[in-house]
Design a protein around this motif. Structure first.
Motif, PDB file in Angstrom:
ATOM      1  N   TYR A 134       0.861  -1.157  -0.042  1.00 54.86           N
ATOM      2  CA  TYR A 134      -0.111  -0.015  -0.112  1.00 54.86           C
ATOM      3  C   TYR A 134       0.908   1.447   0.087  1.00 54.86           C
ATOM      4  O   TYR A 134       1.889   1.236   0.849  1.00 54.86           O
ATOM      5  N   ARG A 179      -7.197   3.909   4.970  1.00 62.51           N
ATOM      6  CA  ARG A 179      -6.979   3.252   3.727  1.00 62.51           C
ATOM      7  C   ARG A 179      -7.688   4.151   2.531  1.00 62.51           C
ATOM      8  O   ARG A 179      -7.205   3.838   1.179  1.00 62.51           O
ATOM      9  N   LEU A 228      -4.633   5.475   0.634  1.00 61.73           N
ATOM     10  CA  LEU A 228      -3.775   4.570   0.152  1.00 61.73           C
ATOM     11  C   LEU A 228      -4.256   3.993  -0.945  1.00 61.73           C
ATOM     12  O   LEU A 228      -5.193   3.774  -1.234  1.00 61.73           O
ATOM     13  N   ALA A 282      -3.393   0.498  -3.414  1.00 56.77           N
ATOM     14  CA  ALA A 282      -2.997  -1.016  -3.501  1.00 56.77           C
ATOM     15  C   ALA A 282      -2.240  -1.368  -4.595  1.00 56.77           C
ATOM     16  O   ALA A 282      -2.598  -0.949  -5.866  1.00 56.77           O
TER      17      ALA A 282
END
Length: 486
Positions: free
Chosen positions: A145, A473, A476, A478
């Protein structure tokens, strides 16, 4: 323009590349104290050149901050939390001066803002990736991440420290740089947070603050290819506008938008305790809370005692400026909110609702945007206040007889931020909480927001979550890496 002309904001301004400054054009906007309707200060009105400076600053800041180790980022964020707590009384006093909210509420909000930085000081060290077993022995697969990039953060006026803190702390924890635009009605609390970040050692360029015309700023920042993430706390209509702007650049977006929280009180609940519990939450910040309980569905068996207790509580609340220690309910944020409150009451009464408490401007406060805590009974479903987000200190109450009837009414609006259930039955409360179309549900409980829990809604109340382990999250991306050993 001279510094002394800025009033309440004399030590602040635009914050770009680690420095406070004025707009290049020296243009300003007035900030009004809603308790007195008087000007408390002037803030800069940024133009396109100021915004370009902020974008350049955030781009440089991102390169350095994303390369900073999570442990070092955590140390800075923890220091920010400590600085905020050390200055809590000053920040709370500033917040009350520009919003009119009771000083006790401002103190609580300031501590909650500090909690966000403390929480994300820990979460930045817990950004875990993933290892996936390859199908053959010479293949390695992993997911890591990475920070999404420069974040454009837009915040609302009703919680002028907590709302930007949720965005800034999570973004910084993820390794992003930020350009924050606080609400023009109450920018000082966010400015104080930015100063705390500066004094805690956050490098220049990592966090920037701009003020001025919201439409100009949002259009300019979101159109820039430098901005990769947009986060907003605001109304549903503003959210739709921001989404359209973000769509052109395929920006990552999180939205905490409007709410119209239902409260379902079943017949096995204590009507007086339930009424006092929800009334205390309803009139917090003069009803200007996105998760404020705002539609009350009460079982017919306990309807009258619930209404009576609710009205008694509302009528006993002390109204006044937030700086007055005896005040329990401050003013609405602006004249527009005051007109909205008056219109909602008039509409409900014209449709047959009963006025149990309040309903007008208090005689003792003809200056300022004060409105009495108001309780309406027998409010029909077609009343505006049962459909439109109110954001005012008005509680509309109606009755129900069956479980399915209450749930259907609670879910009948396009909003889905928060909901509340009161019942002494584990079965009833569990089924009701699961049936409500809301991102957050309180069962015999009104205090939903805390740093360690996810905050956000469903339907037209937004997307994404702030707070908790999920909050980071949204900042971020992936990245999947597949390696073949040769």
């Amino acid at each position: 323009m001279k510094r002394e002309q800025i009033g309440l904001y004399r030590n602040f301004g635009l914050y770009i590349d680690g420095e406070w400054r004025q707009s290049r054009t020296l243009a300003t906007r007035e900030v009004i104290d809603p308790s007195t309707e008087e000007i408390v200060g002037l803030i800069p009105a940024a133009d396109e050149s100021d915004l370009d400076d902020a974008l350049q600053s955030a781009t440089y800041g991102l390169a350095a901050w994303r390369a900073t180790s999570p442990w070092d980022r955590a140390m800075v964020l923890r220091r920010v939390s400590s600085v905020i707590r050390e200055r809590a009384e000053d920040i709370a006093t500033l917040m009350t001066a520009e919003t009119g909210k009771p000083l006790a509420e401002s103190r609580g909000e300031t501590q909650a803002a500090a909690d966000q930085f403390e929480w994300y000081a820990e979460e930045t060290k817990r950004i875990y990736g993933q290892t996936i077993e390859g199908r053959t022995s010479d293949v390695r697969m992993q997911v890591r991440y990475e920070p999404v990039g420069v974040v454009a953060a837009f915040s609302a006026w009703n919680f002028p420290a907590l709302l930007p803190a949720r965005k800034i702390a999570a973004a910084l924890g993820a390794g992003c740089s930020v350009i924050v635009k606080p609400a023009s009605e109450a920018p000082g609390s966010c400015m104080a947070l930015v100063q705390a970040c500066h004094d805690a050692g956050l490098p220049g360029g990592v966090l920037n603050l701009v003020t001025g015309d919201s439409s100009l700023i949002s259009r300019h920042l979101i159109a820039s290819p430098a901005v990769r993430k947009v986060t907003l706390t605001g109304s549903t209509e503003v959210g739709k506008s921001i989404l359209r702007l973000a769509a052109d650049g395929i920006k990552k977006v999180s939205m905490e938008l409007g709410g119209h929280a239902p409260v379902v009180v079943f017949d096995d609940a204590d009507p007086q305790w339930a009424a006092e519990t929800v009334a205390r939450a309803k009139f917090r910040n003069c009803g200007q809370v996105c998760i404020s309980p705002s539609r009350f569905f009460v079982h017919e068996r306990i309807y009258e005692p619930f209404c009576e207790a609710f009205a008694r509580f509302a009528a006993a609340l002390a109204i006044g400026p937030g700086s007055d220690a005896s005040s329990e309910v401050g003013p609405l944020a602006n004249a527009r909110g005051l007109r909205h409150a008056e219109a909602l009451v008039a509409d409900a009464l014209s449709r047959g609702a009963r006025l149990l408490a309040g309903g007008k401007r208090p005689e003792a406060h003809r200056r300022g945007y004060f409105f009495e805590p108001t309780v309406l009974a027998d409010v029909p479903s077609d009343a505006r206040i049962m459909r439109d987000e109110p954001f005012v200190p008005i509680a509309p109450i109606t009755r129900f007889s069956e479980f399915d009837e209450a749930i259907e009414a609670a879910n009948s609006v396009p909003f889905g931020l928060a909901g509340y259930v009161f019942s002494s039955s584990l079965r009833t409360s569990t089924l009701a909480a699961e049936a409500l179309e809301c991102g957050m549900v309180g069962v015999n409980e009104m205090l939903l927001a805390c740093a360690e829990a996810p905050f956000g809604g469903m339907k037209e109340s937004g997307m994404g979550r702030e707070g908790g382990s999920l909050g980071i999250r949204d900042y971020l991306e992936a990245k999947y890496i597949r390696t073949r050993l040769v």
